[in-house]
Scaffold this motif. Structure first.
Motif, PDB file in Angstrom:
ATOM      1  N   MET A   5     -12.326  22.268 -28.997  1.00 34.83           N
ATOM      2  CA  MET A   5     -11.016  22.418 -29.563  1.00 34.83           C
ATOM      3  C   MET A   5     -10.194  23.338 -28.674  1.00 34.83           C
ATOM      4  O   MET A   5     -10.623  24.408 -28.303  1.00 34.83           O
ATOM      5  CB  MET A   5     -11.134  22.995 -30.982  1.00 34.83           C
ATOM      6  CG  MET A   5      -9.786  23.189 -31.623  1.00 34.83           C
ATOM      7  SD  MET A   5      -9.734  24.026 -33.217  1.00 34.83           S
ATOM      8  CE  MET A   5     -11.184  23.585 -34.063  1.00 34.83           C
ATOM      9  N   ALA A   6      -8.984  22.889 -28.345  1.00 33.28           N
ATOM     10  CA  ALA A   6      -8.098  23.689 -27.508  1.00 33.28           C
ATOM     11  C   ALA A   6      -7.498  24.821 -28.336  1.00 33.28           C
ATOM     12  O   ALA A   6      -7.187  24.647 -29.503  1.00 33.28           O
ATOM     13  CB  ALA A   6      -6.997  22.806 -26.943  1.00 33.28           C
ATOM     14  N   GLU A   7      -7.366  25.960 -27.703  1.00 36.06           N
ATOM     15  CA  GLU A   7      -6.757  27.093 -28.395  1.00 36.06           C
ATOM     16  C   GLU A   7      -5.536  27.559 -27.641  1.00 36.06           C
ATOM     17  O   GLU A   7      -5.621  27.937 -26.487  1.00 36.06           O
ATOM     18  CB  GLU A   7      -7.759  28.243 -28.514  1.00 36.06           C
ATOM     19  CG  GLU A   7      -8.835  27.976 -29.526  1.00 36.06           C
ATOM     20  CD  GLU A   7      -9.654  29.209 -29.825  1.00 36.06           C
ATOM     21  OE1 GLU A   7      -9.092  30.314 -29.838  1.00 36.06           O
ATOM     22  OE2 GLU A   7     -10.864  29.046 -30.021  1.00 36.06           O
ATOM     23  N   GLN A  63      -4.850  15.674 -22.023  1.00 38.51           N
ATOM     24  CA  GLN A  63      -6.143  15.215 -22.547  1.00 38.51           C
ATOM     25  C   GLN A  63      -7.260  16.166 -22.119  1.00 38.51           C
ATOM     26  O   GLN A  63      -8.090  16.565 -22.936  1.00 38.51           O
ATOM     27  CB  GLN A  63      -6.445  13.801 -22.069  1.00 38.51           C
ATOM     28  CG  GLN A  63      -5.563  12.754 -22.713  1.00 38.51           C
ATOM     29  CD  GLN A  63      -5.763  11.384 -22.109  1.00 38.51           C
ATOM     30  OE1 GLN A  63      -5.659  11.202 -20.896  1.00 38.51           O
ATOM     31  NE2 GLN A  63      -6.050  10.411 -22.967  1.00 38.51           N
ATOM     32  N   ARG A  64      -7.297  16.525 -20.841  1.00 41.04           N
ATOM     33  CA  ARG A  64      -8.345  17.429 -20.336  1.00 41.04           C
ATOM     34  C   ARG A  64      -8.314  18.779 -21.051  1.00 41.04           C
ATOM     35  O   ARG A  64      -9.356  19.365 -21.320  1.00 41.04           O
ATOM     36  CB  ARG A  64      -8.171  17.673 -18.833  1.00 41.04           C
ATOM     37  CG  ARG A  64      -8.771  16.637 -17.937  1.00 41.04           C
ATOM     38  CD  ARG A  64      -8.812  17.081 -16.476  1.00 41.04           C
ATOM     39  NE  ARG A  64      -7.547  17.596 -15.974  1.00 41.04           N
ATOM     40  CZ  ARG A  64      -6.582  16.864 -15.432  1.00 41.04           C
ATOM     41  NH1 ARG A  64      -6.726  15.557 -15.328  1.00 41.04           N
ATOM     42  NH2 ARG A  64      -5.469  17.427 -14.999  1.00 41.04           N
ATOM     43  N   ARG A  65      -7.120  19.273 -21.335  1.00 45.06           N
ATOM     44  CA  ARG A  65      -6.983  20.583 -21.976  1.00 45.06           C
ATOM     45  C   ARG A  65      -7.186  20.528 -23.485  1.00 45.06           C
ATOM     46  O   ARG A  65      -7.155  21.543 -24.158  1.00 45.06           O
ATOM     47  CB  ARG A  65      -5.617  21.190 -21.649  1.00 45.06           C
ATOM     48  CG  ARG A  65      -5.480  21.511 -20.157  1.00 45.06           C
ATOM     49  CD  ARG A  65      -4.180  22.212 -19.844  1.00 45.06           C
ATOM     50  NE  ARG A  65      -3.048  21.297 -19.990  1.00 45.06           N
ATOM     51  CZ  ARG A  65      -1.786  21.690 -20.152  1.00 45.06           C
ATOM     52  NH1 ARG A  65      -1.483  22.974 -20.205  1.00 45.06           N
ATOM     53  NH2 ARG A  65      -0.814  20.808 -20.259  1.00 45.06           N
ATOM     54  N   GLY A  66      -7.427  19.337 -24.021  1.00 40.59           N
ATOM     55  CA  GLY A  66      -7.727  19.206 -25.443  1.00 40.59           C
ATOM     56  C   GLY A  66      -6.502  19.186 -26.343  1.00 40.59           C
ATOM     57  O   GLY A  66      -6.630  19.306 -27.559  1.00 40.59           O
ATOM     58  N   VAL A  67      -5.320  19.015 -25.774  1.00 39.67           N
ATOM     59  CA  VAL A  67      -4.100  18.932 -26.583  1.00 39.67           C
ATOM     60  C   VAL A  67      -3.972  17.532 -27.167  1.00 39.67           C
ATOM     61  O   VAL A  67      -3.767  17.365 -28.366  1.00 39.67           O
ATOM     62  CB  VAL A  67      -2.856  19.312 -25.752  1.00 39.67           C
ATOM     63  CG1 VAL A  67      -1.581  19.140 -26.576  1.00 39.67           C
ATOM     64  CG2 VAL A  67      -2.975  20.743 -25.236  1.00 39.67           C
ATOM     65  N   LEU A  68      -4.094  16.517 -26.328  1.00 34.00           N
ATOM     66  CA  LEU A  68      -4.134  15.135 -26.790  1.00 34.00           C
ATOM     67  C   LEU A  68      -5.596  14.778 -27.010  1.00 34.00           C
ATOM     68  O   LEU A  68      -6.386  14.808 -26.078  1.00 34.00           O
ATOM     69  CB  LEU A  68      -3.536  14.194 -25.743  1.00 34.00           C
ATOM     70  CG  LEU A  68      -2.035  14.087 -25.700  1.00 34.00           C
ATOM     71  CD1 LEU A  68      -1.591  13.212 -24.535  1.00 34.00           C
ATOM     72  CD2 LEU A  68      -1.481  13.550 -26.997  1.00 34.00           C
ATOM     73  N   VAL A  69      -5.947  14.468 -28.241  1.00 39.31           N
ATOM     74  CA  VAL A  69      -7.354  14.212 -28.555  1.00 39.31           C
ATOM     75  C   VAL A  69      -7.649  12.754 -28.865  1.00 39.31           C
ATOM     76  O   VAL A  69      -8.796  12.404 -29.115  1.00 39.31           O
ATOM     77  CB  VAL A  69      -7.842  15.107 -29.726  1.00 39.31           C
ATOM     78  CG1 VAL A  69      -7.824  16.567 -29.306  1.00 39.31           C
ATOM     79  CG2 VAL A  69      -7.009  14.898 -30.971  1.00 39.31           C
ATOM     80  N   GLY A  70      -6.633  11.899 -28.858  1.00 39.11           N
ATOM     81  CA  GLY A  70      -6.907  10.493 -29.076  1.00 39.11           C
ATOM     82  C   GLY A  70      -5.650   9.691 -29.321  1.00 39.11           C
ATOM     83  O   GLY A  70      -4.587  10.233 -29.605  1.00 39.11           O
ATOM     84  N   HIS A 119      -4.765   6.188 -31.575  1.00 35.03           N
ATOM     85  CA  HIS A 119      -5.442   5.482 -32.654  1.00 35.03           C
ATOM     86  C   HIS A 119      -4.657   4.274 -33.146  1.00 35.03           C
ATOM     87  O   HIS A 119      -3.440   4.286 -33.176  1.00 35.03           O
ATOM     88  CB  HIS A 119      -5.653   6.424 -33.849  1.00 35.03           C
ATOM     89  CG  HIS A 119      -6.312   7.697 -33.485  1.00 35.03           C
ATOM     90  ND1 HIS A 119      -7.666   7.808 -33.268  1.00 35.03           N
ATOM     91  CD2 HIS A 119      -5.822   8.923 -33.262  1.00 35.03           C
ATOM     92  CE1 HIS A 119      -7.964   9.040 -32.938  1.00 35.03           C
ATOM     93  NE2 HIS A 119      -6.856   9.740 -32.925  1.00 35.03           N
TER      94      HIS A 119
END
Length: 156
Positions: free
Chosen positions: A1-3, A48-55, A57
């Protein structure tokens, strides 16, 4: 999870545009946020790599698939420890009726969002599924009259 990831105005514009239309082409997205297509593609990949965009759908309507009745099932398990919680999560997520599961704080431990054919199906799910498990100490079911999702997270 990105923080608390640092985002600039281009990142924020990309997020807003994708939340509005995740199927937008990279070319159109780049034009919308005023950057080159190659820059836009790299920015999306970075998000995406930094976890901001997670998918991205595709959502199906449960009613169109023969499950028009939705409910939340609040579940209390005992004892509330990892040896009980993890198998319960697997059990609930393996049910075809389960749309989502949240592990929550408060008097209940889980909130399970389900979609079923009708009230009889919901009753069977509760009696034959949830209450047949030894760790389930308490259930409370709430029917959902309407369910509206907010897809966008407001970005500054």
């Amino acid at each position: 999870m990105a923080e608390n990831v640092a985002l600039d105005t281009v990142d924020l514009a990309i997020l807003r545009a994708l939340q509005n239309d995740a199927r937008i082409s990279n070319k159109d997205l780049a034009a919308k946020v005023n950057v080159a297509a190659s820059t836009c593609l790299e920015r999306v990949r970075s998000l995406q790599r930094r976890g901001v965009l997670v998918g991205f759908h595709a959502e199906a309507d449960p009613a169109a698939l023969g499950r028009p009745l939705q409910a939340y099932i609040a579940v209390r398990v005992r004892p509330h420890n990892r040896d009980v919680v993890e198998p319960f999560i697997r059990f609930a997520l393996d049910l075809p009726e389960t749309l989502a599961l949240s592990h929550i704080a408060g008097p209940d431990d889980f909130l399970v969002h389900v979609a079923v054919r009708d009230a009889a199906h919901l009753q069977r799910l509760i009696l034959d599924g949830f209450t047949s498990r030894r760790e389930v100490a308490h259930l409370q079911t709430q029917l959902i009259f309407d369910h509206v999702k907010k897809w966008d997270i407001t970005v500054p």
